[in-house]
Design a protein around this motif. Structure first.
Motif, PDB file in Angstrom:
ATOM      1  N   ILE A 194       0.825  -1.211   0.000  1.00 25.73           N
ATOM      2  CA  ILE A 194       0.000   0.000   0.000  1.00 25.73           C
ATOM      3  C   ILE A 194       0.861   1.264   0.000  1.00 25.73           C
ATOM      4  CG2 ILE A 194      -2.013  -1.076   1.061  1.00 25.73           C
ATOM      5  CD1 ILE A 194      -1.087  -0.038   3.760  1.00 25.73           C
ATOM      6  N   ALA A 195       2.184   1.087  -0.130  1.00 24.22           N
ATOM      7  CA  ALA A 195       3.082   2.241  -0.154  1.00 24.22           C
ATOM      8  C   ALA A 195       2.804   3.111  -1.378  1.00 24.22           C
ATOM      9  CB  ALA A 195       4.535   1.763  -0.166  1.00 24.22           C
ATOM     10  N   LYS A 196       2.812   4.414  -1.179  1.00 26.61           N
ATOM     11  CA  LYS A 196       2.566   5.360  -2.270  1.00 26.61           C
ATOM     12  C   LYS A 196       3.782   5.432  -3.191  1.00 26.61           C
ATOM     13  CE  LYS A 196      -1.428   6.447  -0.579  1.00 26.61           C
ATOM     14  NZ  LYS A 196      -2.673   5.941  -1.233  1.00 26.61           N
ATOM     15  N   CYS A 197       3.508   5.579  -4.484  1.00 25.65           N
ATOM     16  CA  CYS A 197       4.573   5.604  -5.486  1.00 25.65           C
ATOM     17  C   CYS A 197       4.437   6.823  -6.382  1.00 25.65           C
ATOM     18  CB  CYS A 197       4.528   4.341  -6.349  1.00 25.65           C
ATOM     19  SG  CYS A 197       4.840   2.815  -5.446  1.00 25.65           S
ATOM     20  N   ASN A 198       5.569   7.291  -6.862  1.00 27.12           N
ATOM     21  CA  ASN A 198       5.612   8.368  -7.847  1.00 27.12           C
ATOM     22  C   ASN A 198       6.107   7.817  -9.178  1.00 27.12           C
ATOM     23  OD1 ASN A 198       4.866  10.349  -5.904  1.00 27.12           O
ATOM     24  ND2 ASN A 198       6.985  10.434  -5.186  1.00 27.12           N
ATOM     25  N   HIS A 199       5.502   8.297 -10.258  1.00 28.08           N
ATOM     26  CA  HIS A 199       5.918   7.859 -11.587  1.00 28.08           C
ATOM     27  C   HIS A 199       7.234   8.532 -11.965  1.00 28.08           C
ATOM     28  CE1 HIS A 199       5.453   7.748 -16.160  1.00 28.08           C
ATOM     29  NE2 HIS A 199       5.655   6.506 -15.772  1.00 28.08           N
ATOM     30  N   ILE A 200       8.168   7.744 -12.492  1.00 28.56           N
ATOM     31  CA  ILE A 200       9.466   8.278 -12.915  1.00 28.56           C
ATOM     32  C   ILE A 200       9.529   8.401 -14.429  1.00 28.56           C
ATOM     33  CG2 ILE A 200      11.966   7.888 -12.924  1.00 28.56           C
ATOM     34  CD1 ILE A 200      10.867   8.665 -10.225  1.00 28.56           C
ATOM     35  N   LYS A 201       9.362   7.263 -15.127  1.00 32.16           N
ATOM     36  CA  LYS A 201       9.434   7.284 -16.579  1.00 32.16           C
ATOM     37  C   LYS A 201       8.998   5.923 -17.105  1.00 32.16           C
ATOM     38  CE  LYS A 201      12.668   8.063 -20.421  1.00 32.16           C
ATOM     39  NZ  LYS A 201      14.108   8.254 -20.759  1.00 32.16           N
ATOM     40  N   GLY A 202       8.195   5.934 -18.169  1.00 32.51           N
ATOM     41  CA  GLY A 202       7.790   4.680 -18.772  1.00 32.51           C
ATOM     42  C   GLY A 202       7.133   3.764 -17.743  1.00 32.51           C
ATOM     43  N   TYR A 205       8.309   3.271 -11.524  1.00 36.46           N
ATOM     44  CA  TYR A 205       7.820   4.068 -10.407  1.00 36.46           C
ATOM     45  C   TYR A 205       8.842   3.990  -9.278  1.00 36.46           C
ATOM     46  CZ  TYR A 205       3.201   4.193 -12.647  1.00 36.46           C
ATOM     47  OH  TYR A 205       2.166   4.401 -13.520  1.00 36.46           O
ATOM     48  N   ILE A 206       8.672   4.890  -8.305  1.00 30.49           N
ATOM     49  CA  ILE A 206       9.549   4.883  -7.139  1.00 30.49           C
ATOM     50  C   ILE A 206       8.696   5.185  -5.911  1.00 30.49           C
ATOM     51  CG2 ILE A 206      10.133   7.323  -7.328  1.00 30.49           C
ATOM     52  CD1 ILE A 206      12.966   6.632  -6.468  1.00 30.49           C
ATOM     53  N   PHE A 207       9.034   4.560  -4.773  1.00 28.92           N
ATOM     54  CA  PHE A 207       8.302   4.860  -3.545  1.00 28.92           C
ATOM     55  C   PHE A 207       8.511   6.316  -3.159  1.00 28.92           C
ATOM     56  CE2 PHE A 207       9.122   0.216  -2.597  1.00 28.92           C
ATOM     57  CZ  PHE A 207       7.834  -0.176  -2.913  1.00 28.92           C
ATOM     58  N   ASP A 208       7.463   6.934  -2.598  1.00 29.45           N
ATOM     59  CA  ASP A 208       7.651   8.307  -2.127  1.00 29.45           C
ATOM     60  C   ASP A 208       8.424   8.288  -0.804  1.00 29.45           C
ATOM     61  OD1 ASP A 208       5.895   7.900   0.015  1.00 29.45           O
ATOM     62  OD2 ASP A 208       4.245   9.030  -0.892  1.00 29.45           O
ATOM     63  N   ASP A 209       8.737   9.464  -0.297  1.00 26.80           N
ATOM     64  CA  ASP A 209       9.654   9.570   0.835  1.00 26.80           C
ATOM     65  C   ASP A 209       9.091   9.021   2.142  1.00 26.80           C
ATOM     66  OD1 ASP A 209      11.556  10.709  -0.766  1.00 26.80           O
ATOM     67  OD2 ASP A 209      11.019  12.781  -0.268  1.00 26.80           O
ATOM     68  N   SER A 210       7.806   8.706   2.181  1.00 26.95           N
ATOM     69  CA  SER A 210       7.229   8.176   3.414  1.00 26.95           C
ATOM     70  C   SER A 210       7.632   6.731   3.664  1.00 26.95           C
ATOM     71  CB  SER A 210       5.697   8.282   3.374  1.00 26.95           C
ATOM     72  OG  SER A 210       5.167   7.460   2.340  1.00 26.95           O
ATOM     73  N   TYR A 211       8.125   6.032   2.634  1.00 30.43           N
ATOM     74  CA  TYR A 211       8.539   4.641   2.820  1.00 30.43           C
ATOM     75  C   TYR A 211      10.031   4.615   3.151  1.00 30.43           C
ATOM     76  CZ  TYR A 211       8.090  -0.400   2.479  1.00 30.43           C
ATOM     77  OH  TYR A 211       8.041  -1.741   2.785  1.00 30.43           O
ATOM     78  N   PRO A 212      10.437   3.927   4.227  1.00 40.74           N
ATOM     79  CA  PRO A 212      11.825   4.047   4.698  1.00 40.74           C
ATOM     80  C   PRO A 212      12.857   3.356   3.825  1.00 40.74           C
ATOM     81  CG  PRO A 212      10.652   2.417   5.999  1.00 40.74           C
ATOM     82  CD  PRO A 212       9.627   3.081   5.119  1.00 40.74           C
ATOM     83  N   ALA A 213      12.435   2.438   2.963  1.00 42.24           N
ATOM     84  CA  ALA A 213      13.374   1.711   2.109  1.00 42.24           C
ATOM     85  C   ALA A 213      13.141   2.116   0.663  1.00 42.24           C
ATOM     86  CB  ALA A 213      13.178   0.205   2.267  1.00 42.24           C
ATOM     87  N   PRO A 214      13.945   3.031   0.107  1.00 41.58           N
ATOM     88  CA  PRO A 214      13.702   3.497  -1.265  1.00 41.58           C
ATOM     89  C   PRO A 214      13.849   2.350  -2.247  1.00 41.58           C
ATOM     90  CG  PRO A 214      15.855   4.219  -0.490  1.00 41.58           C
ATOM     91  CD  PRO A 214      15.156   3.624   0.692  1.00 41.58           C
ATOM     92  N   GLY A 215      12.910   2.274  -3.175  1.00 42.03           N
ATOM     93  CA  GLY A 215      12.949   1.188  -4.146  1.00 42.03           C
ATOM     94  C   GLY A 215      12.160   1.541  -5.384  1.00 42.03           C
ATOM     95  N   PHE A 216      12.377   0.764  -6.425  1.00 50.98           N
ATOM     96  CA  PHE A 216      11.706   0.948  -7.703  1.00 50.98           C
ATOM     97  C   PHE A 216      10.566  -0.054  -7.825  1.00 50.98           C
ATOM     98  CE2 PHE A 216      16.112   2.306  -8.291  1.00 50.98           C
ATOM     99  CZ  PHE A 216      15.912   3.596  -8.771  1.00 50.98           C
TER     100      PHE A 216
END
Length: 335
Positions: A194-202, A205-216
């Motif tokens: 349920i972690a929020k994601c931001n679109h990067i390209k194509g 996506y990437i998790f937004d800053d609220s998730y402690p483990a950055p990932g694609f």
């Protein structure tokens, strides 16, 4: 031995979990696992009722107490780097006892590959098993495009809401240098789903800053997109491997990203991370694919009772890769 078509991989999955009960494939795995667990001495320890608690309603971090895994699992292989070759003298999955093998799976399009599903004799939780792609080829623990496609194929094949498929690379808590994925069953919703994601390209996506483990993150709804998804994920994984960045991968169900009206899709998450070159208990828990998803097997009562959100996030953040923003821009250029 079974082929993909035996389990109706060609059937379209609509995303409506209510009209898709567990498949014969999922029921068979559960039945065989229970039978081996209850009626044999294959496992290094027996699982009773695992105690669990969710730390707080906001983060939904899941703790499960499993002291036996901390003390009775097989000693992990020493891993020096991401390019460590397969070593026939070390433990590998061609050396497991015949009792540990639940079934073999053959792709009709490539019948020379033998894909094996075995029990994990040191399970995190009930039904914890291992998918060993092309087990006969003795490949090192590097996520290939073919194995990624197989893992996603199997995810659709199961049609089981409890299933997650995980991968730990070398230097990211893999304990055996022989290509394998973890098949895990858990009925709780995990934070990563349920972690929020931001679109990067194509497709990226990437998790937004609220998730402690950055990932694609990638998403898929229909099985006809599996080959392209495997291609996209492998493009990212190959870049990480070539640049000596360890990684963890999770295939799970989760909230859709940018598709209106889609409540749940399949997410494939890739976490780049700092390397760990000795697999041992580094604290209350090790940080591998389960922990990055918000699911924490812990090994003693004190940690189970006393761990809090801030403790968990401090430990998780220790494994964030250096210069993640720069890495993100480099990954973006791949798509």
């Amino acid at each position: 031995m079974f082929t993909y078509s035996d389990y109706n991989l060609t059937k379209e999955w609509s995303g409506d979990l209510e009209v898709h009960p567990r498949t014969e494939f999922s029921n068979m795995l559960r039945y065989k696992w229970d039978q081996l667990h209850d009626d044999s001495n294959v496992f290094r320890y027996k699982l009773g009722n695992i105690r669990e608690r969710i730390i707080d309603k906001k983060t939904r971090y899941l703790l499960q107490l499993n002291p036996d895994r901390g003390s009775n699992r097989r000693s992990p292989e020493e891993i020096a780097n991401l390019n460590q070759p397969f070593n026939t003298s070390k433990f590998n999955f061609t050396k497991v006892s015949p009792q540990e093998i639940m079934f073999d799976l053959v792709d009709e399009q490539n019948a020379t590959d033998l894909h094996r599903v075995i029990v994990n004799v040191s399970p995190i939780s009930r039904y914890h098993s291992l998918l060993c792609p092309s087990v006969n080829k003795c490949l090192p623990q590097v996520a290939t495009k073919e194995s990624l496609k197989l893992a996603i194929d199997m995810f659709f094949l199961f049609q089981d809401r409890d299933l997650r498929i995980g991968f730990n690379s070398l230097c990211a808590m893999a304990s055996v240098n022989h290509l394998h994925y973890h098949l895990l069953m858990e009925n709780n919703t995990l934070p990563v789903e349920i972690a929020k994601c931001n679109h990067i390209k194509g497709p990226l996506y990437i998790f937004d800053d609220s998730y402690p483990a950055p990932g694609f993150c990638f998403q898929i709804k229909h099985k006809h997109s599996i080959p392209q998804l495997a291609e996209d994920v492998h493009k990212l994984v190959r870049y990480l491997h070539e640049n000596n960045v360890p990684y963890n991968i999770l295939v799970t169900r989760g909230q859709g990203m940018g598709w209106e009206g889609t409540d749940e899709i399949v997410r494939v998450v890739v976490w780049p991370r700092r390397g760990s070159y000795v697999v041992k208990l580094l604290g209350a828990f090790n940080v591998a694919v389960c922990e990055l998803s918000g699911w924490f097997p812990v090994y003693n009562d004190d940690d189970f009772e006393n761990l809090r959100t801030e403790d968990i996030e401090i430990e998780i953040k220790k494994w964030r890769p250096e210069a993640f923003d720069i890495l993100c821009q480099e990954i973006k250029s791949l798509f």
